[in-house]
Design an enzyme around this catalytic site. Structure first.
Site, PDB file in Angstrom:
ATOM      1  N   ASP A   1      -2.646 -18.402   0.181  1.00 27.38           N
ATOM      2  CA  ASP A   1      -3.649 -19.155  -0.596  1.00 27.38           C
ATOM      3  C   ASP A   1      -4.243 -20.275   0.256  1.00 27.38           C
ATOM      4  O   ASP A   1      -5.460 -20.462   0.320  1.00 27.38           O
ATOM      5  CB  ASP A   1      -3.056 -19.688  -1.916  1.00 27.38           C
ATOM      6  CG  ASP A   1      -1.719 -20.385  -1.756  1.00 27.38           C
ATOM      7  OD1 ASP A   1      -1.134 -20.338  -0.655  1.00 27.38           O
ATOM      8  OD2 ASP A   1      -1.252 -20.994  -2.746  1.00 27.38           O
TER       9      ASP A   1
ATOM     10  N   LYS B   1       3.560 -15.329   1.941  1.00 24.70           N
ATOM     11  CA  LYS B   1       3.749 -16.050   0.679  1.00 24.70           C
ATOM     12  C   LYS B   1       5.248 -16.300   0.546  1.00 24.70           C
ATOM     13  O   LYS B   1       5.891 -15.883  -0.425  1.00 24.70           O
ATOM     14  CB  LYS B   1       3.172 -15.204  -0.481  1.00 24.70           C
ATOM     15  CG  LYS B   1       3.124 -15.905  -1.820  1.00 24.70           C
ATOM     16  CD  LYS B   1       2.062 -16.998  -1.911  1.00 24.70           C
ATOM     17  CE  LYS B   1       2.144 -17.703  -3.248  1.00 24.70           C
ATOM     18  NZ  LYS B   1       1.297 -18.917  -3.325  1.00 24.70           N
TER      19      LYS B   1
ATOM     20  N   TYR C   1       0.826  -1.211   0.000  1.00 27.99           N
ATOM     21  CA  TYR C   1       0.000   0.000   0.000  1.00 27.99           C
ATOM     22  C   TYR C   1       0.861   1.261   0.000  1.00 27.99           C
ATOM     23  O   TYR C   1       0.409   2.324  -0.409  1.00 27.99           O
ATOM     24  CB  TYR C   1      -0.904   0.045   1.243  1.00 27.99           C
ATOM     25  CG  TYR C   1      -2.192  -0.720   1.132  1.00 27.99           C
ATOM     26  CD1 TYR C   1      -2.220  -2.046   0.725  1.00 27.99           C
ATOM     27  CD2 TYR C   1      -3.403  -0.111   1.466  1.00 27.99           C
ATOM     28  CE1 TYR C   1      -3.407  -2.748   0.651  1.00 27.99           C
ATOM     29  CE2 TYR C   1      -4.596  -0.799   1.389  1.00 27.99           C
ATOM     30  CZ  TYR C   1      -4.596  -2.117   0.985  1.00 27.99           C
ATOM     31  OH  TYR C   1      -5.784  -2.806   0.922  1.00 27.99           O
TER      32      TYR C   1
ATOM     33  N   ASP D   1      -6.157  -7.239   4.388  1.00 29.15           N
ATOM     34  CA  ASP D   1      -7.321  -6.616   3.762  1.00 29.15           C
ATOM     35  C   ASP D   1      -8.228  -7.698   3.175  1.00 29.15           C
ATOM     36  O   ASP D   1      -9.440  -7.716   3.395  1.00 29.15           O
ATOM     37  CB  ASP D   1      -6.846  -5.656   2.664  1.00 29.15           C
ATOM     38  CG  ASP D   1      -8.004  -4.996   1.943  1.00 29.15           C
ATOM     39  OD1 ASP D   1      -8.940  -4.555   2.619  1.00 29.15           O
ATOM     40  OD2 ASP D   1      -7.966  -4.938   0.691  1.00 29.15           O
TER      41      ASP D   1
ATOM     42  N   ASP E   1     -12.051  -9.429   4.872  1.00 28.59           N
ATOM     43  CA  ASP E   1     -13.340  -9.471   4.160  1.00 28.59           C
ATOM     44  C   ASP E   1     -13.883 -10.895   4.142  1.00 28.59           C
ATOM     45  O   ASP E   1     -15.078 -11.134   4.341  1.00 28.59           O
ATOM     46  CB  ASP E   1     -13.195  -8.981   2.714  1.00 28.59           C
ATOM     47  CG  ASP E   1     -13.555  -7.510   2.559  1.00 28.59           C
ATOM     48  OD1 ASP E   1     -13.164  -6.721   3.444  1.00 28.59           O
ATOM     49  OD2 ASP E   1     -14.218  -7.153   1.557  1.00 28.59           O
TER      50      ASP E   1
HETATM   51  C1  IPM Z   1     -10.371  -1.493   4.248  1.00 29.03           C
HETATM   52  C2  IPM Z   1     -10.590  -0.885   2.906  1.00 29.03           C
HETATM   53  C3  IPM Z   1      -9.435   0.049   2.590  1.00 29.03           C
HETATM   54  C4  IPM Z   1      -8.172  -0.778   2.598  1.00 29.03           C
HETATM   55  C5  IPM Z   1      -9.572   0.844   1.282  1.00 29.03           C
HETATM   56  C6  IPM Z   1     -10.871   1.589   1.196  1.00 29.03           C
HETATM   57  C7  IPM Z   1      -8.402   1.775   1.080  1.00 29.03           C
HETATM   58  O1  IPM Z   1     -10.767  -1.856   1.934  1.00 29.03           O
HETATM   59  O2  IPM Z   1     -10.251  -0.733   5.240  1.00 29.03           O
HETATM   60  O3  IPM Z   1     -10.324  -2.713   4.354  1.00 29.03           O
HETATM   61  O4  IPM Z   1      -7.843  -1.431   1.597  1.00 29.03           O
HETATM   62  O5  IPM Z   1      -7.479  -0.764   3.613  1.00 29.03           O
HETATM   63 MN    MN Z   2     -10.848  -3.907   2.756  1.00 31.84          MN
END
Ligand code: IPM
Ligand code: MN
Length: 355
Positions: free
Chosen positions: A222, A190, A141, A246, A250
């Site tokens: 993975d 990885k 990032y 990240d 999710d």
């Molecule tokens: C998160 C989001 C952010 C990230 C984006 C919006 C920059 O997806 O907080 O998980 O990737 O960190």
């Molecule tokens: Mn995210």
């Protein structure tokens, strides 16, 4: 008196933030603690007014507060902007300026939501309690990046960079937290491919020497993403890089029923902490009152616990959320039940807290 800088942001951000502020108000009365909350522009809405997602005034307020509560940023209106001018760039700048390198994302299943998880019930019989510890101010990032013209078109690159110190400090956080949990850390990388991952693994192994009581294992990213679905009960603390964290957070969120349930805390070890739901600005449902405010309300609970040491107040909020779900109340993202809109869900949290 604690000073909280509030950044509602874009899309459903302002809607979910308003519900969390209602809850904060009850907590203030119930626990007799004063909070001074002030809203500042951040994200797309700040671009519209100041041409930058993270205006100086907002930055100063954040740096001078005890904690920051953020909604969400971004939306189609700002999608055509250059990368460094987008609302998301403001989010990275905010995290960097606060120095919050440790992002804690607890994927906890509230038992009444077992039916909302896509996993088979037998995989959830022992519950689900995974904490993703995501490195937040380094890695790909923030590494060298660019787009260059070539003979045929362009070439673009982003670089994953980690140094010993960055890995060490996030590893310490993961091990310290694991002490108070099930004493297991899974470090995800990885290392079969990437040099940065080989360093990651080495440094994590070194840190683990200081924690003989904590079990450490390593998984490739993975394999980990597959294992999370196959048998999430094997995990306690997942320690990983910015980008892998990240993605995995999710995935883990969905196992708890909805990403609308997942809070997060970003810390740097001392004062200012940043608290935000894991979900985004969801422009598709903004203004429809469908947004689930619980991830933001649970982020507020994390703030009370980590920034203000109000552990009982945090527990109180989590218990109220559990009872509400137990009584069958749901927002639309959580599936069937007594469906409430955003404001009604906020109101009912307030009601249960007062009882
Ligand atoms: C998160 C989001 C952010 C990230 C984006 C919006 C920059 O997806 O907080 O998980 O990737 O960190
Ligand atoms: Mn995210």
């Amino acid at each position: 008196m604690y000073r909280i800088t509030v950044l509602p942001g874009d899309g459903i951000g302002p809607e979910v933030i308003d519900e969390a502020l209602k809850v904060l108000n009850v907590i203030s009365n119930k626990y007799n603690v004063k909070f001074d909350t002030k809203k500042y522009l951040f994200g797309g809405i700040a671009i519209d007014k100041y041409n930058t997602p993270y205006p100086k005034e907002t930055e100063e307020a954040c740096l001078n507060s005890d904690a920051v509560l953020l909604g969400a940023v971004g939306g189609p209106k700002w999608d055509m902007l250059d990368g460094d001018k987008r609302p998301e760039a403001g989010l990275l700048a905010l995290r960097k300026s606060l120095g919050v390198y440790a992002n804690l994302r607890p994927a906890t299943l509230f038992s009444p939501l077992r039916g909302s998880s896509p996993l088979k019930d037998e995989l959830l019989k022992d519950g689900l309690d995974v904490l993703v510890v995501r490195e937040l101010t380094g890695g790909i990032y923030f590494g060298p990046r660019g787009t260059e013209k070539t003979e045929y078109g362009y070439k673009a690159y982003d670089t994953e960079v980690y140094d010993t110190k960055e890995i060490e400090r996030i590893a310490y956080i993961a091990f310290e937290i694991a002490k108070k949990r099930k004493k297991k850390v899974t470090s995800v990388d990885k290392a079969n491919i990437l040099d940065s991952s080989r360093l990651w693994r080495k440094v994590v192994n070194n840190v683990s020497q200081k924690y003989p009581d904590i079990e450490l294992n390593h998984l490739y990213i993975d394999n980990c993403s597959m294992q999370l679905i196959k048998d999430p009960s094997q995990f306690d603390v997942i320690l990983t890089s910015n980008m892998f964290g990240d993605i995995l957070s999710d995935e883990a969120s969905q196992l708890t029923g909805s990403i609308g349930m997942l809070p997060s805390a970003s810390l740097r070890g001392d004062k200012v902490g940043l608290y935000e739901p894991v979900h985004g600005s969801a422009p598709d449902i903004a203004g429809t009152k469908k947004a689930n405010p619980l991830a933001t309300i649970l982020s507020l609970a994390m703030m009370l616990e980590y920034s203000f040491d109000m552990v009982d107040a945090a527990k109180d909020i989590r218990q109220a959320v559990n009872n509400i779900l137990e009584d069958g109340y749901r927002t639309a993202d959580l599936g069937k039940g007594k469906i409430l809109n955003t404001q009604e869900m906020g109101d009912i949290v307030v009601k249960y807290l007062k009882e």
